[in-house]
Design a protein around this motif. Sequence first.
Motif, PDB file in Angstrom:
ATOM      1  N   ALA A 115      -2.435 -14.472 -14.978  1.00  0.00           N
ATOM      2  CA  ALA A 115      -3.338 -13.402 -15.404  1.00  0.00           C
ATOM      3  C   ALA A 115      -3.442 -13.376 -16.920  1.00  0.00           C
ATOM      4  CB  ALA A 115      -2.844 -12.068 -14.884  1.00  0.00           C
ATOM      5  N   ALA A 116      -4.671 -13.356 -17.408  1.00  0.00           N
ATOM      6  CA  ALA A 116      -4.909 -13.217 -18.844  1.00  0.00           C
ATOM      7  C   ALA A 116      -5.103 -11.754 -19.214  1.00  0.00           C
ATOM      8  CB  ALA A 116      -6.138 -14.029 -19.251  1.00  0.00           C
ATOM      9  N   ALA A 117      -5.396 -10.923 -18.207  1.00  0.00           N
ATOM     10  CA  ALA A 117      -5.603  -9.495 -18.427  1.00  0.00           C
ATOM     11  C   ALA A 117      -5.500  -8.796 -17.079  1.00  0.00           C
ATOM     12  CB  ALA A 117      -6.966  -9.236 -19.060  1.00  0.00           C
ATOM     13  N   THR A 118      -5.493  -7.474 -17.103  1.00  0.00           N
ATOM     14  CA  THR A 118      -5.505  -6.674 -15.884  1.00  0.00           C
ATOM     15  C   THR A 118      -6.775  -5.840 -15.862  1.00  0.00           C
ATOM     16  OG1 THR A 118      -3.095  -6.547 -15.831  1.00  0.00           O
ATOM     17  CG2 THR A 118      -4.287  -4.929 -14.533  1.00  0.00           C
ATOM     18  N   LEU A 119      -7.419  -5.828 -14.710  1.00  0.00           N
ATOM     19  CA  LEU A 119      -8.692  -5.120 -14.558  1.00  0.00           C
ATOM     20  C   LEU A 119      -8.529  -3.974 -13.568  1.00  0.00           C
ATOM     21  CD1 LEU A 119     -11.795  -5.152 -15.209  1.00  0.00           C
ATOM     22  CD2 LEU A 119     -12.063  -6.520 -13.134  1.00  0.00           C
ATOM     23  N   GLY A 120      -9.217  -2.866 -13.830  1.00  0.00           N
ATOM     24  CA  GLY A 120      -9.272  -1.778 -12.866  1.00  0.00           C
ATOM     25  C   GLY A 120      -8.756  -0.457 -13.364  1.00  0.00           C
ATOM     26  N   GLY A 121      -7.803  -0.491 -14.297  1.00  0.00           N
ATOM     27  CA  GLY A 121      -7.226   0.752 -14.795  1.00  0.00           C
ATOM     28  C   GLY A 121      -8.090   1.403 -15.855  1.00  0.00           C
ATOM     29  N   PRO A 122      -7.715   2.605 -16.289  1.00  0.00           N
ATOM     30  CA  PRO A 122      -8.454   3.301 -17.350  1.00  0.00           C
ATOM     31  C   PRO A 122      -8.515   2.444 -18.613  1.00  0.00           C
ATOM     32  CG  PRO A 122      -6.872   4.767 -16.310  1.00  0.00           C
ATOM     33  CD  PRO A 122      -6.581   3.398 -15.781  1.00  0.00           C
TER      34      PRO A 122
ATOM     35  N   VAL B 221     -13.445   0.534 -14.129  1.00  0.00           N
ATOM     36  CA  VAL B 221     -12.437   1.471 -13.639  1.00  0.00           C
ATOM     37  C   VAL B 221     -12.586   1.552 -12.121  1.00  0.00           C
ATOM     38  CG1 VAL B 221     -11.595   3.838 -13.735  1.00  0.00           C
ATOM     39  CG2 VAL B 221     -12.499   2.752 -15.801  1.00  0.00           C
ATOM     40  N   LEU B 222     -11.525   1.169 -11.405  1.00  0.00           N
ATOM     41  CA  LEU B 222     -11.596   0.992  -9.958  1.00  0.00           C
ATOM     42  C   LEU B 222     -10.437   1.714  -9.271  1.00  0.00           C
ATOM     43  CD1 LEU B 222     -12.195  -2.869 -10.137  1.00  0.00           C
ATOM     44  CD2 LEU B 222     -13.953  -1.149  -9.595  1.00  0.00           C
ATOM     45  N   PRO B 223     -10.498   1.843  -7.939  1.00  0.00           N
ATOM     46  CA  PRO B 223      -9.357   2.438  -7.215  1.00  0.00           C
ATOM     47  C   PRO B 223      -8.144   1.505  -7.153  1.00  0.00           C
ATOM     48  CG  PRO B 223     -11.409   2.677  -5.970  1.00  0.00           C
ATOM     49  CD  PRO B 223     -11.678   1.703  -7.075  1.00  0.00           C
ATOM     50  N   VAL B 224      -8.324   0.235  -7.544  1.00  0.00           N
ATOM     51  CA  VAL B 224      -7.214  -0.716  -7.581  1.00  0.00           C
ATOM     52  C   VAL B 224      -7.251  -1.455  -8.914  1.00  0.00           C
ATOM     53  CG1 VAL B 224      -7.214  -1.065  -5.074  1.00  0.00           C
ATOM     54  CG2 VAL B 224      -8.556  -2.599  -6.537  1.00  0.00           C
ATOM     55  N   SER B 225      -6.141  -2.103  -9.234  1.00  0.00           N
ATOM     56  CA  SER B 225      -6.113  -3.011 -10.380  1.00  0.00           C
ATOM     57  C   SER B 225      -5.656  -4.373  -9.888  1.00  0.00           C
ATOM     58  CB  SER B 225      -5.164  -2.501 -11.464  1.00  0.00           C
ATOM     59  OG  SER B 225      -3.819  -2.539 -11.015  1.00  0.00           O
ATOM     60  N   PHE B 226      -5.970  -5.414 -10.644  1.00  0.00           N
ATOM     61  CA  PHE B 226      -5.506  -6.753 -10.301  1.00  0.00           C
ATOM     62  C   PHE B 226      -5.594  -7.657 -11.527  1.00  0.00           C
ATOM     63  CE2 PHE B 226      -9.948  -6.325  -8.868  1.00  0.00           C
ATOM     64  CZ  PHE B 226     -10.573  -7.335  -9.592  1.00  0.00           C
ATOM     65  N   GLY B 227      -4.915  -8.781 -11.467  1.00  0.00           N
ATOM     66  CA  GLY B 227      -4.912  -9.730 -12.560  1.00  0.00           C
ATOM     67  C   GLY B 227      -6.232 -10.464 -12.669  1.00  0.00           C
ATOM     68  N   LEU B 228      -6.635 -10.716 -13.900  1.00  0.00           N
ATOM     69  CA  LEU B 228      -7.911 -11.377 -14.177  1.00  0.00           C
ATOM     70  C   LEU B 228      -7.644 -12.731 -14.828  1.00  0.00           C
ATOM     71  CD1 LEU B 228     -10.984 -10.721 -14.002  1.00  0.00           C
ATOM     72  CD2 LEU B 228     -10.825  -9.940 -16.370  1.00  0.00           C
TER      73      LEU B 228
ATOM     74  N   ARG C 128      -8.287 -12.161   9.393  1.00  0.00           N
ATOM     75  CA  ARG C 128      -6.836 -12.195   9.567  1.00  0.00           C
ATOM     76  C   ARG C 128      -6.209 -11.061   8.776  1.00  0.00           C
ATOM     77  NH1 ARG C 128      -3.400 -14.865   5.868  1.00  0.00           N
ATOM     78  NH2 ARG C 128      -4.443 -15.500   3.945  1.00  0.00           N
ATOM     79  N   GLU C 129      -5.091 -10.573   9.289  1.00  0.00           N
ATOM     80  CA  GLU C 129      -4.343  -9.528   8.599  1.00  0.00           C
ATOM     81  C   GLU C 129      -3.403 -10.183   7.595  1.00  0.00           C
ATOM     82  OE1 GLU C 129      -5.412  -6.428   9.144  1.00  0.00           O
ATOM     83  OE2 GLU C 129      -6.781  -7.479  10.503  1.00  0.00           O
ATOM     84  N   THR C 130      -3.335  -9.636   6.388  1.00  0.00           N
ATOM     85  CA  THR C 130      -2.550 -10.259   5.333  1.00  0.00           C
ATOM     86  C   THR C 130      -2.043  -9.180   4.381  1.00  0.00           C
ATOM     87  OG1 THR C 130      -2.592 -12.008   3.639  1.00  0.00           O
ATOM     88  CG2 THR C 130      -4.609 -10.734   3.924  1.00  0.00           C
ATOM     89  N   ARG C 131      -1.631  -9.586   3.187  1.00  0.00           N
ATOM     90  CA  ARG C 131      -1.201  -8.660   2.140  1.00  0.00           C
ATOM     91  C   ARG C 131      -1.994  -8.946   0.880  1.00  0.00           C
ATOM     92  NH1 ARG C 131       1.701  -4.633   4.230  1.00  0.00           N
ATOM     93  NH2 ARG C 131       2.523  -4.201   2.128  1.00  0.00           N
TER      94      ARG C 131
ATOM     95  N   ALA D 129      -6.280 -12.405  -7.982  1.00  0.00           N
ATOM     96  CA  ALA D 129      -6.664 -11.011  -7.753  1.00  0.00           C
ATOM     97  C   ALA D 129      -5.983 -10.465  -6.503  1.00  0.00           C
ATOM     98  CB  ALA D 129      -8.178 -10.898  -7.638  1.00  0.00           C
ATOM     99  N   LYS D 130      -5.940 -11.262  -5.445  1.00  0.00           N
ATOM    100  CA  LYS D 130      -5.344 -10.796  -4.193  1.00  0.00           C
ATOM    101  C   LYS D 130      -3.845 -10.580  -4.336  1.00  0.00           C
ATOM    102  CE  LYS D 130      -4.749 -13.456  -0.557  1.00  0.00           C
ATOM    103  NZ  LYS D 130      -4.968 -14.267   0.669  1.00  0.00           N
ATOM    104  N   SER D 131      -3.159 -11.491  -4.977  1.00  0.00           N
ATOM    105  CA  SER D 131      -1.698 -11.416  -5.040  1.00  0.00           C
ATOM    106  C   SER D 131      -1.200 -10.321  -5.997  1.00  0.00           C
ATOM    107  CB  SER D 131      -1.115 -12.770  -5.468  1.00  0.00           C
ATOM    108  OG  SER D 131      -1.523 -13.102  -6.784  1.00  0.00           O
ATOM    109  N   THR D 132      -2.066  -9.852  -6.891  1.00  0.00           N
ATOM    110  CA  THR D 132      -1.634  -8.867  -7.888  1.00  0.00           C
ATOM    111  C   THR D 132      -2.261  -7.487  -7.680  1.00  0.00           C
ATOM    112  OG1 THR D 132      -3.399  -9.631  -9.376  1.00  0.00           O
ATOM    113  CG2 THR D 132      -1.225 -10.633  -9.659  1.00  0.00           C
TER     114      THR D 132
END
Length: 218
Positions: A57-64, A69-76, A149-152, A211-214
Amino acid sequence: MPTHRALPVRTTAAVALVAALLLAGCGTTARPDAPAAPKRTTATAAPEKTAAPTVEAAATLGGPGTACVLPVSFGLAADWKPAAVEEPEDPEFAELVRQGPAVMRCEIDAKPAGNIGHLRVWTAAKGPARAALEGFVKAADEPSAVTYRETRAGALAATEVTYTTYSELTDETKEQRAFAVTTPKGAVVIVHLGGLDTDEHRAMLPAYELAKSTAKAL
């Protein structure tokens, strides 16, 4: 009665040497019915499996304070450029920013990173995640080969889908995938990866997997 004269020591030694040589020769002669000695072969190492490429991840997206600004954050991934979708609820843009029950909130462009495609983040007001994802896929252009499929996704339970759609631009089908999570506040978030074609889609998978793993609920 005839008497036997003892052989000289040298003669006795010579006889013993000849006998030993004869016995050694007989010991190395293969019998006609004996199996042939196995040939020695050089073992060949099995080819190594190539691990799927990963990116950090070079940055994190989703937070204030982030671009979206999203209901989740993840690595970009590096050089992917996010932009919030302006006025997503405007009915005039419904055809562009709505798909089934989901509304597009953020578009992350891969062109600065060298690929033609986007990660797009969508939200749906109602869950569960799988039902929202199924509605999202049904509203796509001629979806086929649909597999769920169900995953995490990070620490969150998620449903993931892979499918194909038909592209009039390239006159061929292309791969698509998305994962959906339900946040503690009830909103469903769908992160979708498309691409100009299947080759572009596969080249961008590391950014999608990042994005999925973070993913984290906010």
